[in-house]
Design a protein around this motif. Structure first.
Motif, PDB file in Angstrom:
ATOM      1  N   ALA A  53     -65.155 -15.003-101.476  1.00  0.00           N
ATOM      2  CA  ALA A  53     -65.687 -13.975-100.582  1.00  0.00           C
ATOM      3  C   ALA A  53     -65.321 -14.224 -99.122  1.00  0.00           C
ATOM      4  CB  ALA A  53     -67.205 -13.903-100.724  1.00  0.00           C
ATOM      5  N   GLY A  54     -64.568 -15.281 -98.866  1.00  0.00           N
ATOM      6  CA  GLY A  54     -64.221 -15.626 -97.498  1.00  0.00           C
ATOM      7  C   GLY A  54     -65.382 -16.289 -96.779  1.00  0.00           C
ATOM      8  N   VAL A  55     -65.129 -16.701 -95.545  1.00  0.00           N
ATOM      9  CA  VAL A  55     -66.172 -17.309 -94.714  1.00  0.00           C
ATOM     10  C   VAL A  55     -66.027 -16.759 -93.301  1.00  0.00           C
ATOM     11  CG1 VAL A  55     -66.377 -19.457 -96.021  1.00  0.00           C
ATOM     12  CG2 VAL A  55     -64.684 -19.293 -94.210  1.00  0.00           C
ATOM     13  N   PRO A  56     -67.152 -16.557 -92.603  1.00  0.00           N
ATOM     14  CA  PRO A  56     -67.064 -16.113 -91.210  1.00  0.00           C
ATOM     15  C   PRO A  56     -66.394 -17.185 -90.360  1.00  0.00           C
ATOM     16  CG  PRO A  56     -69.304 -15.869 -92.083  1.00  0.00           C
ATOM     17  CD  PRO A  56     -68.539 -16.695 -93.068  1.00  0.00           C
ATOM     18  N   MET A  57     -65.535 -16.749 -89.439  1.00  0.00           N
ATOM     19  CA  MET A  57     -64.909 -17.693 -88.524  1.00  0.00           C
ATOM     20  C   MET A  57     -65.919 -18.138 -87.469  1.00  0.00           C
ATOM     21  SD  MET A  57     -61.703 -18.562 -88.875  1.00  0.00           S
ATOM     22  CE  MET A  57     -60.276 -18.108 -89.883  1.00  0.00           C
ATOM     23  N   PRO A  58     -65.908 -19.426 -87.109  1.00  0.00           N
ATOM     24  CA  PRO A  58     -66.768 -19.862 -86.000  1.00  0.00           C
ATOM     25  C   PRO A  58     -66.292 -19.253 -84.698  1.00  0.00           C
ATOM     26  CG  PRO A  58     -65.279 -21.626 -86.663  1.00  0.00           C
ATOM     27  CD  PRO A  58     -65.103 -20.524 -87.666  1.00  0.00           C
ATOM     28  N   GLY A  59     -67.141 -19.263 -83.716  1.00  0.00           N
ATOM     29  CA  GLY A  59     -66.767 -18.727 -82.421  1.00  0.00           C
ATOM     30  C   GLY A  59     -66.028 -19.739 -81.573  1.00  0.00           C
ATOM     31  N   GLY A  60     -65.596 -19.297 -80.407  1.00  0.00           N
ATOM     32  CA  GLY A  60     -64.996 -20.182 -79.425  1.00  0.00           C
ATOM     33  C   GLY A  60     -63.680 -20.804 -79.854  1.00  0.00           C
ATOM     34  N   ASN A  61     -63.395 -21.961 -79.275  1.00  0.00           N
ATOM     35  CA  ASN A  61     -62.129 -22.650 -79.529  1.00  0.00           C
ATOM     36  C   ASN A  61     -61.962 -23.021 -80.994  1.00  0.00           C
ATOM     37  OD1 ASN A  61     -61.677 -22.465 -76.809  1.00  0.00           O
ATOM     38  ND2 ASN A  61     -62.138 -24.613 -76.358  1.00  0.00           N
TER      39      ASN A  61
END
Length: 346
Positions: A288-296
């Protein structure tokens, strides 16, 4: 049977071993100590013999040849008889009161794994304290599982900062570097009761000769260890589905941390290492994929997912220049007296 078996692998830590042993044997507690002499070629054997002669809580297991940290820990685990096992490296120590605090929490909560706070202790006396409940934003007043508290994977997976129910351990330590990953993560995944203790219970000495500061192709072992974690989850995918995204994100973060350390991966091997990270991403990404973390961190992981090595290296170079310029503009810090280490008498 003792409540806690403290297992200490010993190899070339002559300068630190007496302090380590004093920190355990000098504290009250229902425990046994199993020291494993991993064919150390310095004065460790004599130190162990002297301590064992005057304290019958200490037993020494001697290996015929040097076998490595994982094998030494496994040998100590095989000799242990306690209900719980606590791994302690021979160049570290347990701060005063740690055993009492851990014992109280073990008896009150009966966990499969007790996750402890710890301090990174630097040569100048600085102590950087890490508390699991604070770092992972997890409540400490009730047992949790990795499925209900997935951010626990963000707390260092060092085996020494956990106390494990010996009968509940699902795997042994593997061979290779980064062996803690493939031991601790399966133990946390399988645990039905994880309890946190937000107290500094382990002094983790930061030494210049640690493998984390050694340029060596054995840093590629990190991929093998994470593959073992995912093979463990794949054996029972429904049970571990809820925790898989958090474990996946932490794997990519960890692999990039290794790459980002200039004293681990040789310049000539960086491309090959980066492409291995990209392969890990494709192999283990949840369906199902995973949300990308924010920032760098999110930027870096997007480049990994795309296999964009040249862009990644260009970005890292730009960030490093900016970091150096920013540091040069900052005022010099005001020096303060380092905290004094308390030595527990044996």
């Amino acid at each position: 049977m003792a409540l806690i078996s403290v297992v200490i692998p010993v190899y070339r830590v002559e300068a630190y071993l007496a302090d380590c042993l004093d920190s355990v044997l000098g504290q009250p507690g229902d425990l046994e100590v199993v020291a494993v002499d991993d064919a150390s070629d310095d004065g460790c054997a004599a130190i162990l013999a002297a301590y064992a002669a005057r304290d019958d809580r200490l037993r020494v297991v001697t290996l015929d040849r040097n076998s490595g940290l994982g094998a030494a820990r496994n040998a100590g685990l095989a000799a242990a008889t306690g209900e719980f096992v606590w791994f302690l490296d021979g160049d570290d120590w347990l701060p005063a009161g740690s055993i009492e605090a851990a014992t109280e929490r073990l008896r009150a909560t009966d966990p499969d794994v007790l996750v402890l706070g710890y301090g990174r202790v630097y040569a100048d006396g600085r102590v950087e304290t890490h508390l699991p409940g604070v770092e992972a934003d997890v409540r400490t007043d009730r047992p949790v599982t990795l499925a209900t508290a997935p951010r626990l994977v963000e707390h260092l997976w060092l085996a020494c900062t956990k106390i494990f129910r010996r009968s509940s351990l699902p795997v042994a330590f593997p061979t290779g570097w980064y062996e803690d990953v493939a031991f601790v993560l399966p133990a946390l995944l399988a645990a039905e009761r994880i309890v946190l203790l937000d107290r500094d219970c382990y002094a983790y000495r930061q030494r210049d000769r640690q493998i984390t500061r050694t340029v060596d192709d054995r840093h590629f072992d990190v991929f093998v260890q994470w593959d073992r974690v995912f093979a463990f989850m794949d054996a029972d995918p429904d049970r571990y589905a809820a925790a898989r995204p958090a474990v996946f994100r932490r794997m990519i973060w960890h692999c990039l941390q290794v790459l980002g350390h200039e004293q681990r991966i040789a310049r000539s091997r960086r491309r090959a290492y980066f492409l291995r990270v990209s392969a890990q991403y494709r192999r283990h990404e949840p369906a199902a994929g995973v949300p990308m973390p924010g920032g760098n961190e999110g930027v870096k992981q997007r480049l990994v997912a795309a296999g964009a090595y040249n862009l990644y290296e260009g970005l890292m170079a730009a960030w490093n220049v900016r970091k150096r310029l920013s540091g040069a503009r900052r005022p010099a810090p005001v020096a303060s007296a380092p905290p004094q280490r308390e030595r527990v008498a044996g």
